[in-house]
Design a protein around this motif. Structure first.
Motif, PDB file in Angstrom:
ATOM      1  N   SER A 106       0.828  -1.208   0.000  1.00 47.81           N
ATOM      2  CA  SER A 106       0.000   0.000   0.000  1.00 47.81           C
ATOM      3  C   SER A 106       0.862   1.258   0.000  1.00 47.81           C
ATOM      4  CB  SER A 106      -0.935  -0.002   1.210  1.00 47.81           C
ATOM      5  OG  SER A 106      -0.209   0.161   2.420  1.00 47.81           O
ATOM      6  N   ALA A 107       1.979   1.235   0.743  1.00 46.94           N
ATOM      7  CA  ALA A 107       2.877   2.398   0.778  1.00 46.94           C
ATOM      8  C   ALA A 107       3.537   2.615  -0.572  1.00 46.94           C
ATOM      9  CB  ALA A 107       3.925   2.217   1.871  1.00 46.94           C
ATOM     10  N   VAL A 108       4.001   1.534  -1.188  1.00 49.17           N
ATOM     11  CA  VAL A 108       4.626   1.631  -2.513  1.00 49.17           C
ATOM     12  C   VAL A 108       3.608   2.139  -3.533  1.00 49.17           C
ATOM     13  CG1 VAL A 108       5.705   0.344  -4.399  1.00 49.17           C
ATOM     14  CG2 VAL A 108       6.323  -0.166  -2.020  1.00 49.17           C
ATOM     15  N   PHE A 109       2.391   1.612  -3.446  1.00 52.89           N
ATOM     16  CA  PHE A 109       1.331   2.055  -4.362  1.00 52.89           C
ATOM     17  C   PHE A 109       1.052   3.547  -4.191  1.00 52.89           C
ATOM     18  CE2 PHE A 109      -3.184   3.094  -4.841  1.00 52.89           C
ATOM     19  CZ  PHE A 109      -3.362   2.809  -6.183  1.00 52.89           C
ATOM     20  N   ALA A 110       0.990   4.013  -2.943  1.00 53.09           N
ATOM     21  CA  ALA A 110       0.708   5.427  -2.684  1.00 53.09           C
ATOM     22  C   ALA A 110       1.805   6.312  -3.256  1.00 53.09           C
ATOM     23  CB  ALA A 110       0.556   5.659  -1.181  1.00 53.09           C
ATOM     24  N   ILE A 111       3.061   5.934  -3.052  1.00 51.26           N
ATOM     25  CA  ILE A 111       4.185   6.734  -3.543  1.00 51.26           C
ATOM     26  C   ILE A 111       4.190   6.793  -5.063  1.00 51.26           C
ATOM     27  CG2 ILE A 111       6.704   6.864  -3.707  1.00 51.26           C
ATOM     28  CD1 ILE A 111       6.788   5.642  -0.877  1.00 51.26           C
ATOM     29  N   VAL A 112       4.085   5.622  -5.694  1.00 53.87           N
ATOM     30  CA  VAL A 112       4.132   5.556  -7.161  1.00 53.87           C
ATOM     31  C   VAL A 112       2.931   6.277  -7.769  1.00 53.87           C
ATOM     32  CG1 VAL A 112       4.053   4.004  -9.157  1.00 53.87           C
ATOM     33  CG2 VAL A 112       5.482   3.430  -7.181  1.00 53.87           C
ATOM     34  N   SER A 113       1.756   6.092  -7.192  1.00 53.12           N
ATOM     35  CA  SER A 113       0.544   6.723  -7.729  1.00 53.12           C
ATOM     36  C   SER A 113       0.595   8.233  -7.598  1.00 53.12           C
ATOM     37  CB  SER A 113      -0.695   6.183  -7.008  1.00 53.12           C
ATOM     38  OG  SER A 113      -0.836   4.794  -7.222  1.00 53.12           O
ATOM     39  N   ARG A 114       1.133   8.715  -6.465  1.00 49.98           N
ATOM     40  CA  ARG A 114       1.224  10.176  -6.291  1.00 49.98           C
ATOM     41  C   ARG A 114       2.216  10.776  -7.281  1.00 49.98           C
ATOM     42  NH1 ARG A 114       0.443  14.536  -6.405  1.00 49.98           N
ATOM     43  NH2 ARG A 114       0.033  16.104  -4.802  1.00 49.98           N
ATOM     44  N   ILE A 115       3.308  10.077  -7.530  1.00 46.98           N
ATOM     45  CA  ILE A 115       4.254  10.532  -8.552  1.00 46.98           C
ATOM     46  C   ILE A 115       3.587  10.534  -9.918  1.00 46.98           C
ATOM     47  CG2 ILE A 115       6.404   9.952  -9.769  1.00 46.98           C
ATOM     48  CD1 ILE A 115       7.470   8.874  -7.105  1.00 46.98           C
ATOM     49  N   TRP A 116       2.804   9.504 -10.189  1.00 44.98           N
ATOM     50  CA  TRP A 116       2.115   9.407 -11.478  1.00 44.98           C
ATOM     51  C   TRP A 116       1.130  10.559 -11.673  1.00 44.98           C
ATOM     52  CZ3 TRP A 116      -3.159   8.610 -12.481  1.00 44.98           C
ATOM     53  CH2 TRP A 116      -3.476   8.401 -13.820  1.00 44.98           C
ATOM     54  N   ILE A 117       0.417  10.931 -10.623  1.00 45.89           N
ATOM     55  CA  ILE A 117      -0.533  12.052 -10.726  1.00 45.89           C
ATOM     56  C   ILE A 117       0.202  13.337 -11.087  1.00 45.89           C
ATOM     57  CG2 ILE A 117      -2.062  13.555  -9.377  1.00 45.89           C
ATOM     58  CD1 ILE A 117      -3.019  11.069  -7.903  1.00 45.89           C
ATOM     59  N   SER A 118       1.329  13.594 -10.427  1.00 44.83           N
ATOM     60  CA  SER A 118       2.098  14.802 -10.721  1.00 44.83           C
ATOM     61  C   SER A 118       2.665  14.758 -12.144  1.00 44.83           C
ATOM     62  CB  SER A 118       3.246  14.955  -9.708  1.00 44.83           C
ATOM     63  OG  SER A 118       2.741  15.120  -8.402  1.00 44.83           O
ATOM     64  N   TRP A 119       3.188  13.613 -12.534  1.00 44.56           N
ATOM     65  CA  TRP A 119       3.760  13.485 -13.883  1.00 44.56           C
ATOM     66  C   TRP A 119       2.681  13.608 -14.946  1.00 44.56           C
ATOM     67  CZ3 TRP A 119       2.748  10.096 -17.855  1.00 44.56           C
ATOM     68  CH2 TRP A 119       3.621  10.172 -18.941  1.00 44.56           C
ATOM     69  N   ARG A 120       1.518  13.030 -14.688  1.00 46.57           N
ATOM     70  CA  ARG A 120       0.419  13.079 -15.661  1.00 46.57           C
ATOM     71  C   ARG A 120      -0.018  14.518 -15.898  1.00 46.57           C
ATOM     72  NH1 ARG A 120      -5.319  12.598 -15.139  1.00 46.57           N
ATOM     73  NH2 ARG A 120      -6.293  11.642 -16.968  1.00 46.57           N
ATOM     74  N   HIS A 121      -0.103  15.313 -14.818  1.00 47.71           N
ATOM     75  CA  HIS A 121      -0.465  16.719 -14.980  1.00 47.71           C
ATOM     76  C   HIS A 121       0.603  17.461 -15.779  1.00 47.71           C
ATOM     77  CE1 HIS A 121      -1.905  20.758 -14.067  1.00 47.71           C
ATOM     78  NE2 HIS A 121      -0.667  21.055 -13.719  1.00 47.71           N
ATOM     79  N   TYR A 122       1.873  17.194 -15.471  1.00 47.62           N
ATOM     80  CA  TYR A 122       2.975  17.854 -16.174  1.00 47.62           C
ATOM     81  C   TYR A 122       2.955  17.499 -17.658  1.00 47.62           C
ATOM     82  CZ  TYR A 122       7.700  18.640 -17.896  1.00 47.62           C
ATOM     83  OH  TYR A 122       8.785  19.017 -18.660  1.00 47.62           O
ATOM     84  N   ALA A 123       2.778  16.204 -17.953  1.00 54.37           N
ATOM     85  CA  ALA A 123       2.780  15.763 -19.353  1.00 54.37           C
ATOM     86  C   ALA A 123       1.592  16.344 -20.112  1.00 54.37           C
ATOM     87  CB  ALA A 123       2.757  14.235 -19.412  1.00 54.37           C
ATOM     88  N   TYR A 124       0.453  16.434 -19.459  1.00 53.84           N
ATOM     89  CA  TYR A 124      -0.739  16.999 -20.102  1.00 53.84           C
ATOM     90  C   TYR A 124      -0.527  18.480 -20.406  1.00 53.84           C
ATOM     91  CZ  TYR A 124      -5.578  18.586 -20.633  1.00 53.84           C
ATOM     92  OH  TYR A 124      -6.733  19.165 -21.104  1.00 53.84           O
ATOM     93  N   GLU A 125       0.013  19.206 -19.443  1.00 53.93           N
ATOM     94  CA  GLU A 125       0.220  20.640 -19.618  1.00 53.93           C
ATOM     95  C   GLU A 125       1.311  20.954 -20.632  1.00 53.93           C
ATOM     96  OE1 GLU A 125      -1.220  23.483 -16.758  1.00 53.93           O
ATOM     97  OE2 GLU A 125      -2.374  22.386 -18.248  1.00 53.93           O
ATOM     98  N   LYS A 126       2.294  20.079 -20.708  1.00 50.35           N
ATOM     99  CA  LYS A 126       3.463  20.356 -21.550  1.00 50.35           C
ATOM    100  C   LYS A 126       3.095  20.586 -23.007  1.00 50.35           C
ATOM    101  CE  LYS A 126       7.988  18.453 -22.778  1.00 50.35           C
ATOM    102  NZ  LYS A 126       8.917  17.302 -22.609  1.00 50.35           N
ATOM    103  N   ASN A 127       2.136  19.837 -23.516  1.00 51.37           N
ATOM    104  CA  ASN A 127       1.798  19.907 -24.936  1.00 51.37           C
ATOM    105  C   ASN A 127       0.504  20.669 -25.214  1.00 51.37           C
ATOM    106  OD1 ASN A 127       4.048  18.238 -25.704  1.00 51.37           O
ATOM    107  ND2 ASN A 127       2.899  16.456 -24.961  1.00 51.37           N
ATOM    108  N   ARG A 128       0.026  21.397 -24.227  1.00 51.87           N
ATOM    109  CA  ARG A 128      -1.205  22.161 -24.407  1.00 51.87           C
ATOM    110  C   ARG A 128      -0.884  23.637 -24.613  1.00 51.87           C
ATOM    111  NH1 ARG A 128      -6.109  19.485 -24.767  1.00 51.87           N
ATOM    112  NH2 ARG A 128      -7.100  21.138 -23.533  1.00 51.87           N
ATOM    113  N   HIS A 129      -1.813  24.365 -25.249  1.00 54.30           N
ATOM    114  CA  HIS A 129      -1.634  25.793 -25.458  1.00 54.30           C
ATOM    115  C   HIS A 129      -1.875  26.548 -24.155  1.00 54.30           C
ATOM    116  CE1 HIS A 129      -1.248  25.323 -29.761  1.00 54.30           C
ATOM    117  NE2 HIS A 129      -2.388  24.649 -29.816  1.00 54.30           N
TER     118      HIS A 129
END
Length: 393
Positions: A271-294
């Protein structure tokens, strides 16, 4: 027995105000506020919010959630050694060097849990826990992690998008464009049970997750929850609420894994590993989405867009919103700074704006102005000619 419990609760309440994290949270918020004001003055020659803006959000928003968590913790008897709680506090202080961004419970508590387990496995325990059950300690940490992760998501969803700070950044084409920066720090005080003291268990089932202690006491422990997110392609409310929902979801899944660890102890670590990886994924997903948007906050072909609104100004009283586009001022069309000033001066005592809101609907905003206020409406506008200008100097 009731008197003993009340006395212990009062003692636990008092422990909050002698814990270094309580005072560190205000110091950290003050320092971050200083940097924010410096950035705002550099970009707009004025501060949007004063230096105490971050401090104002530390407690009011989180006290109710902390109370609810405390009730759940006391009823279930969530028990951790004080040394382990202080280890979590130490990890929190270290991660705070990166500002609010690294103060998600996924990282502060998740990393503390993994480091604790790793040192146990290599035979060099960090925390003394004589007579206590290691598996139950890890499970309790996982449950607290999940509860605070859900709390983080709720706080971000409800409060994280309010009072964002406008900024100027350089676009790939080399132009200055506007973005919004959301950052918050919350202090979430939670009553927890310590496996030492004068309080005996009043019921056979309490604590639900026993770590092997026979006497207990209470502590109102201050957990820090931080959040920071840069938004460029949409309105802050939409982006931040989406992040909050995602964090609530991973918090619920983490809780299910932590509870299941009662039957399969390994799931507490999972559960701890899942929480860490998932929280990183949420931050990365937002960054990747914003990177290619106007960029959203850019000069408009017609009208001028609101990038920021200063508090306690006529613009705030008119209920103007960031992202809205001002088409007309006092009946005059405006497309740049000089036209905006000229239209405001047309009527020094009254201001009427024709605004297109964020849903594309036309509405009118109006209000009285006092002497000199036609120069200080309180707006930061997306200006033409590759720059941004604050209406209030």
């Amino acid at each position: 027995m009731l008197q003993e419990w009340l006395l212990e609760l009062l003692t636990g309440f008092g422990r909050l105000f002698i814990h270094p994290i309580f005072y560190f949270s205000f110091l950290l918020a003050f320092v971050v506020g200083m940097f924010r004001v410096t950035r705002e003055r550099k970009d707009f020659h004025t501060r949007v919010y004063d230096i105490y803006q971050e401090i104002r959000f530390i407690l009011p928003s989180s006290l109710l959630l902390g109370l609810l968590l405390s009730i759940a913790a006391i009823v279930s008897g969530l028990t951790l050694p004080l040394e382990l709680l202080n280890f979590i506090a130490a990890i929190t202080i270290i991660l705070s060097a990166g500002g609010f961004r690294l103060l998600s419970p996924a990282w502060t508590i998740g990393l503390a849990l993994l480091i604790f387990v790793i040192f146990e496995k290599i035979g060099r325990p960090l925390i003394p826990y004589d007579g206590l059950e290691l598996g139950k300690i890890i499970m309790t940490m996982a449950i607290i992690l999940a509860l605070l992760l859900i709390t983080e998501g709720l706080l971000i969803f409800k409060r994280g998008w309010q009072g964002t700070s406008p900024r100027l950044v350089r676009s790939p084409r080399g132009l200055s464009v506007g973005v919004q920066f959301a950052q918050r720090l919350w202090l979430v005080p939670v009553f927890l049970v310590l496996p030492a003291g004068e309080l005996a268990s009043p019921w056979s089932w309490w604590p639900v997750i026993s770590i092997g202690s026979e006497t207990y006491s209470f502590i109102w422990f201050p957990f820090l929850v931080g959040f920071a997110q840069l938004i460029k392609s949409t309105l802050p409310e939409l982006a931040v609420k989406a992040t909050g929902k995602n964090i609530i979801t991973i918090g619920v899944i983490t809780m299910l894994l932590a509870v299941a660890a009662y039957w399969l102890p390994l799931l507490a670590i999972v559960s701890a590993v899942f929480a860490i990886v998932s929280r990183i994924w949420i931050s990365w997903r937002h960054y990747a989405y914003e990177k290619n948007r106007h960029y959203f906050f850019t000069p408009q072909p017609k009208g001028i867009m609101i990038l920021g609104i200063l508090p306690h100004t006529p613009a705030k009283k008119m209920d103007l919103k960031i992202g809205e586009i001002i088409y007309k001022v006092n009946g005059m069309e405006v497309n740049n700074e000089s036209e905006f000033y000229e239209a405001l001066q047309k009527n020094a005592a009254y201001c009427k704006l024709e605004v297109v809101d964020v849903n594309g609907q036309i509405r009118f905003a109006q209000g009285s102005l006092y002497e000199g206020q036609h120069y200080e409406l309180g707006l930061i506008l997306v200006e033409e000619e590759k720059e941004f200008v604050s209406v209030e100097k």
